[in-house]
Design an enzyme around this catalytic site. Structure first.
Site, short mmCIF file in Angstrom:
data_model
loop_
_atom_site.label_atom_id
_atom_site.label_comp_id
_atom_site.label_asym_id
_atom_site.label_seq_id
_atom_site.Cartn_x
_atom_site.Cartn_y
_atom_site.Cartn_z
N SER A 43 0.82 -1.09 0.10
CA SER A 43 0.11 -0.12 -0.01
C SER A 43 1.06 1.34 0.02
O SER A 43 1.54 1.43 1.07
CB SER A 43 -1.00 0.06 1.04
OG SER A 43 -1.66 1.26 1.30
N HIS A 166 -3.26 -5.55 2.59
CA HIS A 166 -2.33 -6.55 3.28
C HIS A 166 -2.95 -8.09 3.36
O HIS A 166 -2.30 -9.03 4.06
CB HIS A 166 -1.96 -6.27 4.52
CG HIS A 166 -1.03 -4.89 4.56
ND1 HIS A 166 -0.46 -4.34 5.46
CD2 HIS A 166 -0.66 -4.20 3.28
CE1 HIS A 166 0.16 -3.06 5.14
NE2 HIS A 166 0.23 -3.21 3.88
N GLN A 174 -7.08 -1.28 7.08
CA GLN A 174 -5.86 -2.13 6.76
C GLN A 174 -5.25 -2.76 7.85
O GLN A 174 -4.86 -3.89 7.67
CB GLN A 174 -4.80 -1.44 5.94
CG GLN A 174 -3.65 -2.22 5.32
CD GLN A 174 -2.94 -1.51 4.14
OE1 GLN A 174 -3.41 -1.34 2.96
NE2 GLN A 174 -1.80 -0.66 4.68
N GLU A 175 -5.00 -2.32 8.90
CA GLU A 175 -4.35 -2.69 10.00
C GLU A 175 -5.18 -2.26 11.18
O GLU A 175 -5.67 -1.36 11.69
CB GLU A 175 -2.94 -2.02 10.25
CG GLU A 175 -2.29 -2.57 9.02
CD GLU A 175 -0.61 -1.97 9.10
OE1 GLU A 175 -0.04 -1.58 10.26
OE2 GLU A 175 -0.23 -1.51 7.97
N GLU A 216 1.90 -8.63 7.24
CA GLU A 216 2.67 -8.00 8.65
C GLU A 216 2.51 -8.95 9.72
O GLU A 216 2.96 -8.45 10.93
CB GLU A 216 2.31 -6.48 8.71
CG GLU A 216 2.51 -5.72 7.47
CD GLU A 216 2.35 -4.43 7.63
OE1 GLU A 216 1.54 -3.88 8.79
OE2 GLU A 216 2.57 -3.60 7.02
N ASP A 253 -4.59 1.64 11.19
CA ASP A 253 -4.18 2.19 9.83
C ASP A 253 -5.40 2.00 9.04
O ASP A 253 -5.63 0.90 8.25
CB ASP A 253 -3.05 1.44 9.35
CG ASP A 253 -2.87 2.09 8.05
OD1 ASP A 253 -3.25 3.03 7.50
OD2 ASP A 253 -1.60 1.35 7.57
N GLU A 299 -4.23 6.18 11.52
CA GLU A 299 -3.30 6.26 10.47
C GLU A 299 -4.07 6.53 9.26
O GLU A 299 -5.09 5.68 9.04
CB GLU A 299 -2.12 5.39 10.37
CG GLU A 299 -1.17 5.43 9.16
CD GLU A 299 -0.24 4.59 9.13
OE1 GLU A 299 0.29 4.00 8.07
OE2 GLU A 299 0.17 3.61 10.30
N ASP A 326 0.70 8.91 6.48
CA ASP A 326 1.82 8.00 5.94
C ASP A 326 1.56 8.30 4.57
O ASP A 326 2.48 8.92 4.02
CB ASP A 326 1.24 6.48 6.22
CG ASP A 326 2.24 5.56 5.51
OD1 ASP A 326 3.19 5.84 4.94
OD2 ASP A 326 1.76 4.54 5.23
N LYS A 351 9.05 6.14 7.17
CA LYS A 351 9.61 4.99 6.36
C LYS A 351 10.89 5.34 5.35
O LYS A 351 10.42 6.23 4.48
CB LYS A 351 8.19 4.33 5.51
CG LYS A 351 7.16 3.80 6.39
CD LYS A 351 6.24 3.39 5.08
CE LYS A 351 5.06 2.79 5.97
NZ LYS A 351 3.66 2.45 5.03
N HIS A 379 8.00 -0.11 9.62
CA HIS A 379 8.51 -1.00 8.52
C HIS A 379 7.79 -0.64 7.31
O HIS A 379 6.94 0.07 7.21
CB HIS A 379 8.29 -2.53 9.08
CG HIS A 379 6.88 -2.48 9.63
ND1 HIS A 379 6.38 -3.93 9.72
CD2 HIS A 379 5.83 -1.88 9.67
CE1 HIS A 379 5.18 -3.78 9.81
NE2 HIS A 379 4.76 -2.85 9.83
N ARG A 380 7.68 -1.87 6.31
CA ARG A 380 6.92 -1.87 5.10
C ARG A 380 6.38 -3.32 5.47
O ARG A 380 6.87 -4.34 5.75
CB ARG A 380 7.69 -1.86 3.86
CG ARG A 380 8.24 -0.32 3.84
CD ARG A 380 7.45 0.74 3.81
NE ARG A 380 6.23 0.96 3.08
CZ ARG A 380 6.06 1.59 2.09
NH1 ARG A 380 7.26 2.36 1.66
NH2 ARG A 380 5.16 1.82 1.27
N SER A 381 5.25 -3.43 4.45
CA SER A 381 4.51 -4.87 4.35
C SER A 381 5.49 -6.02 3.90
O SER A 381 5.54 -7.11 4.17
CB SER A 381 3.38 -4.78 3.75
OG SER A 381 3.70 -4.27 2.34
N LYS A 402 6.23 1.09 14.51
CA LYS A 402 5.23 0.47 14.08
C LYS A 402 6.17 -0.86 13.16
O LYS A 402 6.81 -0.39 12.01
CB LYS A 402 4.42 1.16 13.04
CG LYS A 402 3.49 0.24 12.22
CD LYS A 402 2.53 1.29 11.31
CE LYS A 402 1.58 0.42 10.39
NZ LYS A 402 0.80 1.29 9.48
#
Length: 434
Positions: A43, A166, A174-175, A216, A253, A299, A326, A351, A379-381, A402
């Site tokens: 994403s 994700h 998403q999260e 993740e 998120d 987020e 983000d 990031k 981080h990233r996915s 995160k």
């Protein structure tokens, strides 16, 4: 001690999704050596620095087959850029001059989004140069970057339920993350997160839901709504012996750019019930969620192009909720300045691969601090087991990180590094908070 760069090499390795990424290795004249690898997002914001993939560049006819390697996601071009363009320019430069090294690579690329050389090529070298310098100075990386006052261990955002881009779960958000706000140390926070994570697995099993994990490390169950995901977490928190809202809070998120229709200016919940919201309706929905549950951080509550929505969101929730940009800011100081001027959000997700060099990421964090915006190092996915972001989080005393769930080694590696840093700091360690 000679800290001039002696050699730079690069190669293709695989990230946590099984796709290639760039790893660079830097050797200094004094013998110090370090490697760094670059993560990848699923994403992504439209204004992120460009991740150079072989399928998106033109090769000579003799190389045409390369474009189909790894479904076009190979990074041989980026690797070649490190070896044939970046390395010759940097060899002989003093590695300790990080800002100068990064500025040279930015100029060498010559584009706003690093599309010539690739942000993945530039960042791998940028981080490897920093790590090699820390080795040469016989310093822990976080101390080398942050100096003597680098000692705040970050409160983690732990992704326990994956939705959006994700996972295949029918959740638009998403999260869904837990934040152990009642923890008093990094080790305590990790233990609390682990216990809730495993309790959530029991809760999902009892409901005959899947306990497979997403990119993740969080679970990706077939839950019927965003609210049901939070309710499952609340039950897991209780079963783990903690108090929801006191020991464990929620961060989400929304990743709303993923389901924002620019033409109609509507948020379309296409993965779940198909509802459509204008900006004001989206803000009202998020406020209702926040009022009903202990959500302390949101987020990307509005889309990256919906600046008016972000202003509405900040006015409605900004006094008592962390509102994290983000996709909105993409670790870019220019975009962050715009957000500050418009009073959009009150925190930035950092990031390093969104911007492409360590120096630019540190500049964004400094700008955020000067304007009372919180910074969350992320981080990233698509991750690797490189733990540099853990050191960065402590180096800048961000207070929050995160870095995924309590499963998958590429996520857990960061938590393990943070616990080691806490042990190294001993009595001088301070645990962060939101």
């Amino acid at each position: 001690m000679n800290t001039s760069i002696k050699s730079i090499s690069a190669c293709e390795i695989l990230d946590s999704r099984g796709f290639p990424t760039v790893e660079a290795t830097v050797v200094l004249e004094c013998g110090a050596k370090a490697s760094a690898s670059v993560p990848s997002g699923a994403s992504t914001g439209k204004l992120e620095a460009l991740e150079l993939r072989d399928g998106s560049v033109n090769f000579r006819r003799s190389q045409s087959g390369i474009k189909n390697r790894y479904r076009g996601k190979g990074v041989l071009k980026a690797v070649n850029n490190v070896m044939s363009i970046i390395a010759p320019e940097l060899i002989g430069k003093n590695a300790i001059e990080q800002a100068e090294i990064d500025s040279l690579m930015i100029a060498l690329d010559g584009t706003e989004n690093k599309s010539n050389l690739g942000a993945n090529a530039i960042l791998a070298v940028s981080l490897a140069v920093c790590k090699a310098s820390a080795v040469a100075c016989n310093m822990e990386l976080f101390k080398y970057i942050g100096g003597s006052n680098a000692r705040v261990l970050p409160l983690p955002m732990m992704n326990v339920i994956n939705g959006g881009a994700h996972s295949d779960a029918p959740l638009d958000i998403q999260e869904f993350m837990i934040m152990p706000i009642g923890a008093h140390s990094m080790r305590n926070a990790v233990r609390m997160g682990s216990e809730v994570f495993h309790s959530l697995k029991d809760v999902l099993k009892a409901k005959s839901l899947s306990t497979a994990v997403g990119d993740e490390g969080g679970f990706a169950p077939n839950l019927e709504s965003n609210e049901s995901a939070i309710e499952a977490i609340a039950l897991a928190v209780s079963k783990a012996g903690y108090k929801f809202g006191h020991d464990i809070a929620i961060a989400i998120d929304v990743a709303s750019s993923e389901f924002y229709d620019e033409k109609s200016k509507q948020y379309i919940f296409s993965k779940s019930d198909g509802r459509k919201y204008k900006s004001a309706d989206m803000v009202a929905y998020l406020k209702e969620l926040r009022d009903h549950y202990p959500i302390v951080s949101i987020e990307d509550g509005c889309a990256e192009d919906d600046w008016e929505g972000w202003q509405l969101l900040t006015k409605a929730l900004g006094d008592n909720t962390q509102l994290v940009g983000d996709d909105l800011f993409v670790t870019n100081s220019k975009l962050l300045r715009k957000g500050i001027e418009l009073n959009a959000g009150n925190a930035i997700l950092v990031k390093v691969n969104q911007i492409g060099t360590l120096t630019e990421a540190l500049n964004a964090i400094e700008l955020a601090k000067r304007n009372a915006y919180a910074s969350i190092v992320s981080h990233r996915s698509g991750e690797t087991e490189d733990t540099t972001i853990a050191d960065i989080a402590v180096a800048v005393n961000a207070g929050q990180i995160k870095t995924g769930s309590l499963s998958r080694s590429e996520r857990v590696a960061k938590y393990n590094r943070l616990m080691h840093i806490e042990d190294y700091l001993g009595q001088s360690a301070v645990f962060g908070h939101i």
